[in-house]
Design an enzyme around this catalytic site. Structure first.
Site, PDB file in Angstrom:
ATOM      1  N   ARG A  46     -24.902  85.804 -52.157  1.00 14.96           N
ATOM      2  CA  ARG A  46     -26.113  85.027 -52.470  1.00 14.96           C
ATOM      3  C   ARG A  46     -25.812  84.098 -53.647  1.00 14.96           C
ATOM      4  NH1 ARG A  46     -29.377  87.295 -55.700  1.00 14.96           N
ATOM      5  NH2 ARG A  46     -29.462  89.310 -54.646  1.00 14.96           N
ATOM      6  N   TYR A  98     -43.584  63.725 -46.034  1.00 12.97           N
ATOM      7  CA  TYR A  98     -43.470  64.588 -44.859  1.00 12.97           C
ATOM      8  C   TYR A  98     -44.618  65.616 -44.916  1.00 12.97           C
ATOM      9  CZ  TYR A  98     -41.842  68.614 -42.172  1.00 12.97           C
ATOM     10  OH  TYR A  98     -41.772  69.669 -41.308  1.00 12.97           O
ATOM     11  N   ASP A 170     -36.878  62.279 -52.605  1.00 10.52           N
ATOM     12  CA  ASP A 170     -36.438  62.820 -51.322  1.00 10.52           C
ATOM     13  C   ASP A 170     -35.768  61.674 -50.564  1.00 10.52           C
ATOM     14  OD1 ASP A 170     -36.243  63.623 -48.639  1.00 10.52           O
ATOM     15  OD2 ASP A 170     -37.996  64.921 -48.780  1.00 10.52           O
ATOM     16  N   LYS A 195     -31.224  66.588 -41.208  1.00 10.52           N
ATOM     17  CA  LYS A 195     -31.357  65.244 -40.626  1.00 10.52           C
ATOM     18  C   LYS A 195     -30.007  64.515 -40.626  1.00 10.52           C
ATOM     19  CE  LYS A 195     -35.614  66.658 -40.890  1.00 10.52           C
ATOM     20  NZ  LYS A 195     -36.035  67.645 -39.937  1.00 10.52           N
TER      21      LYS A 195
HETATM   22  O1  P1T Z   1     -37.223  70.797 -41.994  1.00  5.87           O
HETATM   23  P1  P1T Z   1     -36.590  70.950 -43.360  1.00  5.87           P
HETATM   24  O2  P1T Z   1     -35.116  70.988 -43.356  1.00  5.87           O
HETATM   25  O3  P1T Z   1     -37.213  72.073 -44.144  1.00  5.87           O
HETATM   26  O4  P1T Z   1     -36.913  69.598 -44.160  1.00  5.87           O
HETATM   27  C1  P1T Z   1     -38.197  69.239 -44.570  1.00  5.87           C
HETATM   28  C2  P1T Z   1     -38.273  67.764 -44.801  1.00  5.87           C
HETATM   29  C3  P1T Z   1     -38.161  67.275 -46.085  1.00  5.87           C
HETATM   30  N1  P1T Z   1     -38.220  65.947 -46.336  1.00  5.87           N
HETATM   31  C4  P1T Z   1     -38.378  65.057 -45.360  1.00  5.87           C
HETATM   32  C5  P1T Z   1     -38.447  63.599 -45.672  1.00  5.87           C
HETATM   33  C6  P1T Z   1     -38.478  65.479 -44.031  1.00  5.87           C
HETATM   34  O5  P1T Z   1     -38.620  64.548 -43.067  1.00  5.87           O
HETATM   35  C7  P1T Z   1     -38.429  66.869 -43.737  1.00  5.87           C
HETATM   36  C8  P1T Z   1     -38.557  67.395 -42.354  1.00  5.87           C
HETATM   37  N2  P1T Z   1     -39.029  66.471 -41.431  1.00  5.87           N
HETATM   38  C9  P1T Z   1     -39.212  66.713 -40.107  1.00  5.87           C
HETATM   39  C10 P1T Z   1     -38.978  67.895 -39.512  1.00  5.87           C
HETATM   40  C11 P1T Z   1     -39.702  65.557 -39.318  1.00  5.87           C
HETATM   41  O6  P1T Z   1     -39.632  65.560 -38.064  1.00  5.87           O
HETATM   42  O7  P1T Z   1     -40.178  64.598 -39.952  1.00  5.87           O
END
Ligand code: P1T
Length: 379
Positions: A46, A98, A170, A195
């Site tokens: 961890r 988001y 972000d 992403k």
């Molecule tokens: O899904 P995750 O890895 O927890 O990420 C969250 C997140 C954070 N910041 C941005 C700008 C994001 O677009 C996302 C996740 N977004 C999607 C799942 C989507 O389809 O927009």
């Protein structure tokens, strides 16, 4: 070194035991120690893992930060970053984020005493006006998900410095290939590595990159103490992803521009949100602070029925949440990614029932156009 070279090599040396050119997946929960307090820098997985450490160093280099801290998801990364704050602290945040980030802030963190003001951070005056004596952080997305609003990174960082606030960006939509907020004055950069960084729609992960080593130590403490770590296998997948980040982003950008141009010529499309178009409200700012426009586009069809008709008839484009993969994904923000945003807020932000978002992949762009053309012809 140049960006593409760093993407392939930063943080990675041949494996010391075998010479393996690729960092192995250290799939272990613990490490054997020679005697009390005598170990090789690894005690428990961890706390430390070599595959994760390689990824953290890799993405920190790409973002021009000093240290990266990896988490189990983008939201876990955001949550960990917000726990740098204390109850009673106030955050100025982008009004369009988001939906999951908005939900984390309003439904969880606010119940622990963090306070949020959501403002249109593309307007510097509104950012400045929202600052209170208890404000400790400015948190933005640029471009925002899904309406592609751009905020001025250099201008906001000046405000943050003047008020001694942490400035958090972000950077998921652009990736460090097109935008590096730390170079423009941000303190902390966050990614959903799910992403573009991973890029292959086969892993969930998050990363925080900082420019101050002490802040990095605090976040590493939170990573270990709160425990939302990234697995070694996911770290390895994302490392494989970042090796091709430069070439993928160039193709995403070329395809994104072509699809935005194509959508602009379609009578069924009422409005397009893409910073690469000259009529985007922050087109010039986008040109200044980003080196490309990427492949995220939102467009307005006018009604839920029309959006549904398009989404039902696409064949190559896949109707799915998420973005940034090599395959084209298309989605309906109002009912999917932003369903947790109250309807009136959504409408005010432009996230209407007729809004469709497309994450343009790197397939042959003519095939994407042909697919969209046949689906649009059903409207
Ligand atoms: O899904 P995750 O890895 O927890 O990420 C969250 C997140 C954070 N910041 C941005 C700008 C994001 O677009 C996302 C996740 N977004 C999607 C799942 C989507 O389809 O927009």
């Amino acid at each position: 070194m140049g960006f593409a070279t760093d993407a392939i090599h930063a943080g990675q040396q041949p494996d010391p035991t075998t010479g393996a050119i690729i960092t192995p997946i250290y799939q272990t929960s613990t490490y054997v120690q020679a005697e009390i307090g005598k170990h090789k820098g690894y005690e428990y997985a961890r706390t430390q893992n070599p595959t994760r450490a390689a990824l953290e160093a890799n993405i920190a280099a790409l973002e021009r930060g000093v240290c990266g801290i990896a988490f189990a998801s983008g939201l876990a990364a955001i949550n960990a970053t917000l726990t740098l704050l204390k109850s009673g602290n106030h955050v100025v945040a982008s009004s369009n984020l988001y939906g999951g980030t908005f939900r984390l802030f309003v439904r969880i963190l606010a119940t622990f005493g963090l306070e949020f003001s959501f403002v249109d951070t593309s307007n510097i005056n509104l950012v400045e006006a929202a600052i209170q004596s208890s404000t400790r952080m400015i948190f933005i997305e640029t471009p925002t998900n899904p309406t592609m609003t751009i905020s001025d990174l250099a201008a906001i960082s000046r405000i943050a410095q003047a008020h001694r606030l942490r400035f958090v960006v972000d950077n998921t939509f652009m990736s460090p290939y097109f935008q590096r907020p730390i170079e423009l004055g941000a303190d902390i950069v966050i990614h959903s590595t799910t992403k573009f960084l991973n890029g292959h729609s086969d892993s969930i992960g998050g990363m925080v990159v900082v420019k101050d080593p002490e802040e990095g130590e605090r976040l590493a403490f939170i990573q270990n103490a709160a425990g939302a770590i990234l697995s070694p296998f996911d770290a390895w997948l994302i490392l494989r992803g970042t090796k091709t980040l430069a070439v993928r982003m160039r193709q995403h950008d070329a395809n994104g521009r072509a699809i935005a141009r194509f959508l602009g010529g379609q009578r069924q499309v009422q409005k397009i949100y893409y910073p690469g178009l000259a009529d985007h409200p922050q087109h010039e700012l986008a040109q200044r602070q980003m080196s490309g426009f990427g492949s995220m586009i939102a467009f307005e069809l006018g009604s839920l029925e029309k959006a549904n008709t398009l989404l039902k008839h696409v064949r190559l484009c896949s109707l799915a949440e998420s973005l940034g993969g090599v395959e084209t994904l298309i989605s309906h923000p109002a009912t999917m990614t932003h369903a947790s945003v109250p309807r009136e807020d959504r409408i005010r932000l432009g996230i209407t029932d007729g809004l469709v978002r497309i994450s343009v992949g790197i397939e042959d762009v003519e095939d994407i156009i042909t697919d969209l053309e046949q689906a649009l012809s059903r409207l």
